[in-house]
Scaffold this active site. Structure first.
Site, PDB file in Angstrom:
ATOM      1  N   ARG A   1       0.862  -1.187   0.000  1.00  0.00           N
ATOM      2  CA  ARG A   1       0.000   0.000   0.000  1.00  0.00           C
ATOM      3  C   ARG A   1       0.895   1.233   0.000  1.00  0.00           C
ATOM      4  O   ARG A   1       1.535   1.547   0.997  1.00  0.00           O
ATOM      5  CB  ARG A   1      -0.900   0.012   1.232  1.00  0.00           C
ATOM      6  CG  ARG A   1      -1.861   1.195   1.244  1.00  0.00           C
ATOM      7  CD  ARG A   1      -2.692   1.219   2.506  1.00  0.00           C
ATOM      8  NE  ARG A   1      -3.697   2.284   2.449  1.00  0.00           N
ATOM      9  CZ  ARG A   1      -4.509   2.595   3.446  1.00  0.00           C
ATOM     10  NH1 ARG A   1      -4.439   1.917   4.577  1.00  0.00           N
ATOM     11  NH2 ARG A   1      -5.382   3.568   3.325  1.00  0.00           N
TER      12      ARG A   1
ATOM     13  N   ASP B   1      -5.048   4.139  13.984  1.00  0.00           N
ATOM     14  CA  ASP B   1      -4.062   4.547  12.985  1.00  0.00           C
ATOM     15  C   ASP B   1      -4.468   5.903  12.411  1.00  0.00           C
ATOM     16  O   ASP B   1      -5.281   6.614  12.997  1.00  0.00           O
ATOM     17  CB  ASP B   1      -3.923   3.488  11.889  1.00  0.00           C
ATOM     18  CG  ASP B   1      -5.236   3.229  11.149  1.00  0.00           C
ATOM     19  OD1 ASP B   1      -6.185   4.029  11.306  1.00  0.00           O
ATOM     20  OD2 ASP B   1      -5.309   2.240  10.404  1.00  0.00           O
TER      21      ASP B   1
END
Length: 501
Positions: free
Chosen positions: A162, A407
C-alpha cells in the site's frame, strides 16, 4: 547527501547503511528519476484538481453526484475488468495496518495463514526516512526468501504493498476520481514496460475513502480494468471525507462516531452495498474494512468472548452484504474469521452475489445519521488525536488504545469531528454545554494529564513530547480552514521533520 542520476539522496540513517546501499543502486535510482520526471507534473495537476473540486462545492453550494458525462459507461452492463490471478481470487482474510519496518510483526504475518498482507506504507506507517528504508528492505528480503523460518514467497500470504498517498510529500493510493485512476493506470503501463513485466501484471485495489469517489466507482474500475484487483471500503477515512468536503454545512454535521456512526447507518450501508454491486457487476472483488479490536490472551475470559462476538457480528454484516474479504489487525482473528467465511459463503469469493436488489440514490449516500455528541465521544476523539501525533513523533504509525488499534484513519475522523463540532458550536448531550475552543482547551489539558499516566511518561523528554503532541492537536482543530489531511499537515510540520531525522 549524495547525487546520483540527477537525484539528491540523503545519506543513510544511522545503522541502515547496508539497507541503503542495497536499495539505492544506480539502476533503481535511475528508474525513480525517470518515474518522477515522467509523471510528477500530472500528479501536481491531480492534486490541483482535488482542490478545485472542493472549492467548486464550497462556492456553489452544490452536492456530489453521478456525472451525466459518464452515464453511458455506468449504464453499459457489457464491460468487465480483467480477472485477477488465481492467488488473488481468495481474499477472505488479509492482515491490515502492517508497517513493514516492524520486522518482528512482518515475520509473524508471513508465517500466518492469512490470504494476504497489506504491507502498509500509508495509514499504519510513520514515514520517517528510517522506516521507509527498513520497510522496503524487509519487503525485498521476503521476496528473496531471506527470512529464516518463513515459507517461500510462493507459499506465504500474498504481499500487497500500500503506497503512501499523493498528498504526502517526500522529504527524503488513495483515489478521489476516475482521472486519478487513469493516471495510476498509465503509471502501471509505463512501469511494466520499463521493467519488462508482462502486460497487465500489476494489480491494484483502490480504497474508496472519499465521498467524491463513491459516485465514480464504475469509472474508476473502467480506467483500471486491466490492472484492478477490486475496490475496498474504509469506514473512518470515508466518514472523515464528509467533514473534509462538506463540513462547513450544518446539514452535514457528523454525530458522535462512538455512539451514532457504524456500518448499519444508511449512508455507510449504502456505500458498502453500492461498492459490492458495482464490483461484482464488473467481475471485480469487493473487500471490507479492518477489524481493529484486539483479542485478549485469555480465551476463556468473558472479555474474550465479548470481543469475539462483536467482531463476528460486524463481519457478518459485511459477509451478508456480499464482500469477498476483509482485514484484521490481530493475527489471532485470522483463523476464526476464515472459518466464518467458509461457514457462510461458497467458494473463494462472492462474485456470484450480484446484489441486483440494491438501489442506491445520491440522497442515500449523503444521508447523515441522526444523533448528537457525548462528552465521552468528544474526550475519546481528543485522546486518539493526541496519541496519534505522539506516536508519529516516536516513529510509529499506529498505537493501541482501549482494546483496539488506532491509525491515521481513526485519527483523521477524530480530529475532523472535533474541528467540525467547534465550528458549529454543537451542544453536548450530557449537559447542554456548547463545544467551544475554550471547552476543548480545558478538556485537552485534562486528557494530557491522563495520557501522561497511560503512556508512562517517566522522563522529561517523554513529557515534553506529549505536550508537543497536545499543542499540535489543538492547533489543528482550532484552525478556521480545515487542514485537508492530518498526515499531510504533520508531515510538513517542522516538529515532525526534526524528530524524524
Amino acid at each position: 547527501m549524495t547525487t546520483l542520476a540527477a537525484v539528491e539522496l540523503e545519506n543513510a540513517p544511522q545503522g541502515l547503511q547496508h539497507e541503503h546501499e542495497t536499495l539505492f543502486t544506480a539502476e533503481s535510482v535511475c528508474f525513480l528519476a525517470e518515474l518522477i520526471s515522467t509523471f510528477d507534473k500530472q500528479v501536481d495537476e491531480i492534486l490541483r484538481h482535488r482542490v478545485a473540486r472542493k472549492m467548486e462545492l464550497e462556492q456553489t453550494g452544490g452536492l456530489p453526484g453521478f456525472s451525466s458525462l459518464t452515464s453511458r459507461l455506468r449504464e453499459d452492463r457489457t464491460w468487465r475488468v480483467l480477472p485477477v490471478p488465481e492467488r488473488l481470487q481468495n481474499r477472505h482474510v488479509d492482515i491490515g495496518d502492517l508497517a513493514p519496518s516492524d520486522t518482528e510483526r512482518f515475520i509473524q504475518a508471513l508465517r500466518s495463514k492469512a490470504q494476504g498482507i497489506q504491507v502498509d506504507f500509508d495509514d499504519g506507517n510513520c514515514p520517517t526516512y528510517s522506516n521507509q528504508i527498513k520497510g522496503i528492505f524487509n519487503v525485498c528480503k521476503a521476496v528473496r526468501n531471506q527470512f529464516q523460518g518463513v515459507p517461500p514467497i510462493s507459499k506465504a500470504p500474498v504481499l500487497m504493498l500500500r503506497p503512501r498517498a499523493w498528498n504526502m510529500v517526500e522529504h527524503n493510493m488513495m483515489v478521489e476520481s476516475y482521472l486519478e485512476a487513469r493516471l495510476w493506470n498509465n503509471i502501471f503501463i509505463w512501469t511494466e514496460q520499463k521493467l519488462g513485466l508482462p502486460a497487465c501484471s500489476i494489480k491494484a485495489t483502490v480504497l474508496i475513502e472519499s465521498i467524491l469517489a463513491t459516485f465514480e466507482m464504475d469509472e474508476i474500475l473502467f480506467e483500471l480494468r486491466d490492472h484492478t484487483a477490486g475496490l475496498n471500503c474504509g469506514i473512518w477515512d470515508y466518514s472523515a471525507s464528509f467533514v473534509n468536503k462538506l463540513g462547513d454545512r450544518s446539514a452535514f454535521l457528523l454525530p458522535d462516531r462512538s455512539k451514532y456512526v457504524n456500518m448499519e447507518k444508511l449512508f455507510l450501508q449504502s456505500y458498502m452495498d453500492l461498492l459490492v454491486q458495482t464490483c461484482h457487476r464488473r467481475g471485480a472483488l469487493a473487500t471490507g474494512g479492518m477489524a481493529a479490536l484486539l483479542l485478549p490472551n485469555d480465551t476463556q475470559s468473558a472479555h474474550y468472548h465479548s470481543v469475539m462476538a462483536t467482531v463476528t457480528r460486524l463481519k457478518m454484516l459485511e459477509i451478508n452484504a456480499g464482500v469477498d474479504g476483509f482485514m484484521v489487525y490481530d493475527l489471532k482473528l485470522i483463523e476464526p474469521l476464515q472459518k466464518l467465511f467458509q461457514k457462510h459463503t461458497l467458494g473463494p469469493n462472492q462474485l456470484h452475489i450480484l446484489r441486483e436488489d440494491v438501489v442506491v440514490t445520491p440522497e442515500d449516500l449523503l444521508a447523515m445519521p441522526s444523533g448528537g455528541v457525548t462528552l465521552h465521544g468528544l474526550r475519546y476523539n481528543i485522546a486518539v488525536g493526541i496519541l496519534f501525533i505522539e506516536a508519529w513523533l516516536t516513529g510509529r504509525g499506529h498505537f493501541f488504545y482501549r482494546g483496539q488499534v488506532e491509525d491515521s484513519a481513526t485519527a483523521e475522523i477524530s480530529r475532523s469531528q472535533v474541528w467540525q463540532w467547534i465550528r458549529h458550536q454543537v451542544k453536548l448531550e450530557d449537559d447542554d454545554r456548547a463545544i467551544s475552543r475554550s471547552l476543548v482547551k480545558s478538556l485537552v489539558e485534562e486528557i494530557r494529564r491522563e495520557l501522561q499516566d497511560f503512556l508512562q511518561c517517566n522522563t522529561e523528554k517523554a513529557k515534553q513530547r506529549l505536550a508537543t503532541a497536545t499543542a499540535m492537536f489543538l492547533e489543528v482543530v482550532q484552525k478556521r480552514d480545515f487542514p485537508e489531511f492530518f498526515t499531510t499537515y504533520l508531515n510538513l510540520d517542522h516538529t515532525f521533520l526534526s524528530s524524524s531525522t
